[in-house]
Scaffold this active site. Structure first.
Site, PDB file in Angstrom:
ATOM      1  N   ASP A 102      59.248   8.888  27.311  1.00 25.87           N
ATOM      2  CA  ASP A 102      60.262   9.175  28.327  1.00 25.87           C
ATOM      3  C   ASP A 102      59.561   9.863  29.506  1.00 25.87           C
ATOM      4  O   ASP A 102      59.084  10.999  29.376  1.00 25.87           O
ATOM      5  CB  ASP A 102      61.310  10.106  27.688  1.00 25.87           C
ATOM      6  CG  ASP A 102      62.460  10.446  28.610  1.00 25.87           C
ATOM      7  OD1 ASP A 102      62.289  10.313  29.839  1.00 25.87           O
ATOM      8  OD2 ASP A 102      63.520  10.857  28.111  1.00 25.87           O
ATOM      9  N   HIS A 103      59.521   9.181  30.637  1.00 23.16           N
ATOM     10  CA  HIS A 103      58.744   9.692  31.768  1.00 23.16           C
ATOM     11  C   HIS A 103      59.379  10.924  32.409  1.00 23.16           C
ATOM     12  O   HIS A 103      58.775  11.584  33.244  1.00 23.16           O
ATOM     13  CB  HIS A 103      58.558   8.582  32.817  1.00 23.16           C
ATOM     14  CG  HIS A 103      57.265   8.693  33.577  1.00 23.16           C
ATOM     15  ND1 HIS A 103      56.565   9.872  33.689  1.00 23.16           N
ATOM     16  CD2 HIS A 103      56.548   7.767  34.259  1.00 23.16           C
ATOM     17  CE1 HIS A 103      55.473   9.667  34.412  1.00 23.16           C
ATOM     18  NE2 HIS A 103      55.438   8.403  34.763  1.00 23.16           N
TER      19      HIS A 103
END
Ligand code: CAO
Length: 523
Positions: free
Chosen positions: A495-496
């Site tokens: 998850d950036h």
């Protein structure tokens, strides 16, 4: 003894064998006349069946998915004889009317009203110059079977009314023109502001008011719309967990409590015609009559598929995913695995590569704690426990059982528990708590094949490791000499919002190093 009164599906026009998609009450509830009892959905419209009179629900002989027609008993009320009232007609919520809105002028047409045709207009609720909000009733139609209100598909000012009481209308008939939005439209002198005020913001989950157009286009029945208005919930932002993404009562309630909201992409996907990026609208889902092109068979999705589809869709659109690929040299580990399986032959435990990966995951998560975490608003919740989920392929669909405290278990213990959980999963007997509490997931397609893939993160986790089938690969460290190494392809999705690319690359390298030499778990 009090009598039980059968509550039946009233006349619903030509609709037959319509599936029940939502049951709004439970046994023991006291309901008022006109309160919605169940929602039915044909391929044409959603209909709420209201209580014909006040009563206490004593029995509900139907369940979601059952098909009903006029006269089907859907409930039994207790408390004496039924009051002599005419059965309430179902309130029909047709899909949003087609809207054609050049320069702020929207033509309102009769939406899909099932098999009804040439239905007389019996009442017109608005006059030119009136300001209407999305969902406000514009006209009422009455066939010999049902009364239907045609709601405003969006907010605006009535510019022109093209029907009068007694006129007969069918799907597509233009009934009025609304001046909408900010575009300048020459409204009659006395007309109030073009855009009706948004409904009051009632809960923490609702920010920025209600997008009336998205509200109008949201996929929900009349009772759910009414509830959303009461709670000030912007339906266009609610993710539907019902069939085909339909928004059900519990979705609205959860949203009002601060639950899941549809991000713009999800909203656009769920609301055909809603505004896209840069003026390009997302097209509605194509409606194709496949039977025109060849023989077909229709198979309803099973319960697990529906649940996992809704979860996967949400996770895909909400989480900015990036996938980083790497590979692990498992030549020695594979030899060790084969050796251990020989030694454990009599115990009946068979160890695949996956339990070793779980141990490698724990060691790597301990080194990179932000991967063993969840986002909670603006904060990151770091977990000091290591519960590792594994994706299991079952005849009914994908489930993710969880090995709790994988850090405290040996590889054979994990292997044994995994095989028990996988068996329960295949038999459809997993209990909810056996799928909860995971902090990281491994999705292994190693027994099947493939090289790399892009696994979808299992929210609220922030990363997932996908592994495929190991294969022999010639490897050189100096460009001159080489050897064949058993190589395991790794695909880490992250998850950036929480993790950056450098951390993900380091995570993969560490994970691979641990698999290459398990002694590293001691460090
Ligand atoms: N490389 C090579 N062989 C592998 C391997 C790998 N990475 N992983 C497993 N294998 C082998 C096993 O050793 C076993 O070989 P033998 O039959 O010779 O002993 C065989 O493949 C089958 O393994 P398995 O699948 O039964 O066991 P597992 O522990 O690897 O996996 C489970 C268990 C439940 C995770 C798996 O059966 C499964 O359901 N996988 C699918 C997961 C999935 O669908 N993921 C996609 C999610 S995203 O849509």
């Amino acid at each position: 003894m009090s009598n039980l009164i059968d509550i039946k599906v009233p006349d619903i026009g030509d609709f037959k064998d319509v599936p029940v998609i939502e049951v709004f009450v439970k046994v023991g509830d006291t309901v008022q006349a006109e309160a919605p009892l169940v929602s039915l959905e044909s391929d044409k419209a959603t209909m709420d069946v209201p209580a014909p009179h006040h009563g206490v629900v004593k029995a509900i002989p139907i369940k979601i998915g059952d098909k009903v027609s006029e006269g089907s008993v859907i409930m039994q009320f207790g408390g004496g004889a039924a009051p002599a009232v005419e059965p309430a007609k179902p309130s029909v919520s047709a899909p949003p009317s087609p809207v054609n809105a050049p320069a702020g002028l929207a033509e309102v047409r009769i939406p899909d009203i099932g098999d009804f045709k040439d239905v007389p207009v019996i009442e017109i609720f608005v006059k030119v110059g009136d300001s209407v909000k999305a969902e406000d009733p514009l006209v009422s139609l009455e066939s010999d079977k049902a009364t239907m209100d045609v709601p405003a598909p969006l907010s605006g000012v009535v510019q022109e009314i093209r029907v009068k009481v007694g006129d007969k209308v069918s799907e597509g008939s233009i009934i009025m023109a609304l001046a909408t939005g900010a575009a300048p439209v020459a409204a009659p002198a006395a007309a109030p502001a073009a855009q009706a005020a948004a409904a009051p913001v009632a809960t923490a989950a609702v920010t920025g008011g209600i997008d009336e157009k998205a509200f109008a286009l949201a996929y929900a029945g009349p009772a759910v719309r009414k509830l959303a208005r009461e709670l000030g919930v912007d339906l266009g932002r609610v993710l539907g967990s019902g069939e085909h993404g339909r928004i059900v009562r519990s979705d609205v309630e959860a949203f009002a409590k601060g639950g899941t909201s549809a991000p713009p992409a999800a909203k656009a996907a769920a609301t055909p015609g809603s505004a896209g990026v840069g003026g390009i609208d997302l097209l509605p889902w194509p409606k194709v009559d496949f039977a025109k092109f060849g023989p077909i068979e229709r198979k309803e999705l099973g319960r697990i598929k529906k649940i996992s589809a809704a979860n996967l869709h949400r996770n895909w659109v909400v989480i900015p995913h990036v996938t980083t690929h790497d590979e692990a040299d498992i030549t020695e580990l594979e030899q060790f695995r084969v050796q251990m399986n020989k030694e454990l032959e009599k115990s009946g435990v068979k160890i695949s590569m996956l339990p070793f990966m779980m141990k490698a995951a724990v060691a790597t998560l301990k080194k990179f704690p932000e991967f063993n975490a969840s986002l909670d608003g603006d904060a990151l919740v770091l977990k000091n426990y290591w519960h590792i989920g594994f994706a299991a392929d079952t005849p009914n669909g994908l489930v993710v059982p969880v090995i709790r405290d994988a850090d405290k278990k040996t590889v054979p213990e994990i292997a044994k528990e995994m095989s028990e959980l996988a068996k329960l999963a295949r038999e459809g007997k997993l209990k909810p708590d056996q799928m909860q509490g995971g902090t990281f997931t491994i999705s292994s397609l190693g027994g099947i094949g493939g090289i790399y893939f892009t696994p979808i993160i299992n929210a609220p986790e922030v990363s997932i490791m996908g592994v495929c089938k190991s294969y022999w690969k010639q490897h050189s460290t100096d460009g001159k000499t080489s050897s064949w190494r058993l190589t395991l392809p790794l695909s880490l999705s992250w998850d950036h919002r929480v993790i950056d690319g450098a951390a993900a690359a380091r995570f993969n390298v560490h994970f691979a190093n641990v698999l290459a030499d398990l002694r590293r778990v001691l460090f």
